[in-house]
Design an enzyme around this catalytic site. Sequence first.
Site, PDB file in Angstrom:
ATOM      1  N   GLU A 174       0.789  -1.362   0.132  1.00 45.72           N
ATOM      2  CA  GLU A 174       0.034   0.025  -0.087  1.00 45.72           C
ATOM      3  C   GLU A 174       0.816   1.245   0.079  1.00 45.72           C
ATOM      4  O   GLU A 174       0.331   2.369   0.244  1.00 45.72           O
ATOM      5  CB  GLU A 174      -1.064  -0.081   1.186  1.00 45.72           C
ATOM      6  CG  GLU A 174      -2.019  -1.201   1.088  1.00 45.72           C
ATOM      7  CD  GLU A 174      -2.886  -1.182   0.394  1.00 45.72           C
ATOM      8  OE1 GLU A 174      -3.785   0.005   0.265  1.00 45.72           O
ATOM      9  OE2 GLU A 174      -3.385  -1.897  -0.491  1.00 45.72           O
ATOM     10  N   HIS A 248      -4.777   1.984   6.941  1.00 37.23           N
ATOM     11  CA  HIS A 248      -3.246   2.028   6.751  1.00 37.23           C
ATOM     12  C   HIS A 248      -2.785   2.553   7.947  1.00 37.23           C
ATOM     13  O   HIS A 248      -3.459   3.065   8.947  1.00 37.23           O
ATOM     14  CB  HIS A 248      -3.068   3.017   5.683  1.00 37.23           C
ATOM     15  CG  HIS A 248      -3.463   2.692   4.341  1.00 37.23           C
ATOM     16  ND1 HIS A 248      -4.325   3.622   3.484  1.00 37.23           N
ATOM     17  CD2 HIS A 248      -3.196   1.395   3.241  1.00 37.23           C
ATOM     18  CE1 HIS A 248      -4.615   2.888   2.336  1.00 37.23           C
ATOM     19  NE2 HIS A 248      -3.797   1.460   2.483  1.00 37.23           N
ATOM     20  N   CYS A 365      -3.113  11.299   3.346  1.00 36.94           N
ATOM     21  CA  CYS A 365      -3.334  10.369   2.294  1.00 36.94           C
ATOM     22  C   CYS A 365      -3.194  11.249   0.955  1.00 36.94           C
ATOM     23  O   CYS A 365      -2.799  10.591   0.059  1.00 36.94           O
ATOM     24  CB  CYS A 365      -4.786  10.023   2.135  1.00 36.94           C
ATOM     25  SG  CYS A 365      -5.395   8.918   3.522  1.00 36.94           S
TER      26      CYS A 365
END
Length: 447
Positions: A174, A248, A365
């Site tokens: 990720e 995350h 993000c």
Amino acid sequence: MNAWEVNFDGLVGLTHHYAGLSFGNEASTRHRFQISNPRLAAKQGLLKMKNLADAGFPQAVIPPHERPFIPVLRQLGFSGSDEQVLEKVARQAPHWLSSVSSASPMWVANAATIAPSADTLDGKVHLTIANLNNKFHRSLEAPVTESLLKAIFDDEEKFSVHSALPQVALLGDEGAANHNRLGGHYGEPGMQLFVYGREEGNDTRPSRYPARQTREASEAVARLNQVNPQQVIFAQQNPDVIDQGVFHNDVIAVSNRQVLFCHQQAFARQVQLLANLRARVNGFMAIEVPATQVSVSDAVSTYLFNSQLLSRDDGSMMLVLPQECREHAGVWGYLNELLVADNPISELKVFDLRESMANGGGPACLRLRVVLTEEERRAVNPAVMMNDTLFNALNDWVDRYYRDRLTAADLADPQLLREGREALDVLSQLLNLGSVYPFQREGGGNG
């Protein structure tokens, strides 16, 4: 050597909508089918970029991807002209249309994992593209992300851009959202902290929501990025917090230089991890937020840790937060206590990023951190660096092409596809990227 952290922010795409595609991301699920405003979303992101650039923090932009992404629909068996493909998908399998229209590439913390030249065996900056294997809509991103980053970091003497790992669950990666770097000044060698959610043969893993990052992937990325093995730590995220919506690591922790700002429940075996970091990072400081002051649930709903921790020249730090933190009495109270406590954080900067937040993406993000020396920074494509001229040009571009209202039904409109391609054609010229999109290389892909 002198170096600076440059934040490369993702520009929100024209098809930004709320489809609830990301199981495990509770904001994404909660706002499913709401009406979105792509124009406002893009402008909120641009305003953050410009404000931080004006405050002296080096800032750049990464453009959106081509959406709806017709080549994947063809792979799924839909044929005809691009317009016919859209019509067939909308009629026969509308769920695919939402997936191939996702604006998720805006969250560039998932674009790649970065290793600064001070940490690498060959003295280059390395970038490994993330495969984002866990979610179909995100697994589509890697090839275009690679084209974009190669167009931005195009000096092969200074930058190495590596293709994503194979698309299998064992190697789910990720990107920088599960990676922290700790150390002194940016130009000095740092300690790279890779955070994973599961590994083969280890039953310690979440049970409700998926662990998207594997240890096997993190180890492979560290090898590809040629990180000095003496400068790597692998740590498991607490499976219990993944099951509470921490999909995350950047939803529960953020690092900058010598500081790790995290929840006290962020990591498995957290006491041992912090002791290891204290032993290996000069001046290491952990700011652990107690669960008694901020619960994991409140951290997830406000995105307290999905913040940016930025260094000023005097060594103090600014914490960049979403507006949701200020609107939560408990979280805002904690943050104001933090300001007067003995730590480098001396300022809170709040931004309205509601359009992105409703899909589960906060300030962190939206940005990919890249530590660059002055020479390396000069080698980056200068057209992507944020300044007054670029900010005005991008705002005008958004006004020209973006809709202020979008629903799932609108994704089948062939005019949206045409608008998007025209917009990206103009943008790729504005940012001096060349032909980075499949439709540019394939003449539109009609067939």
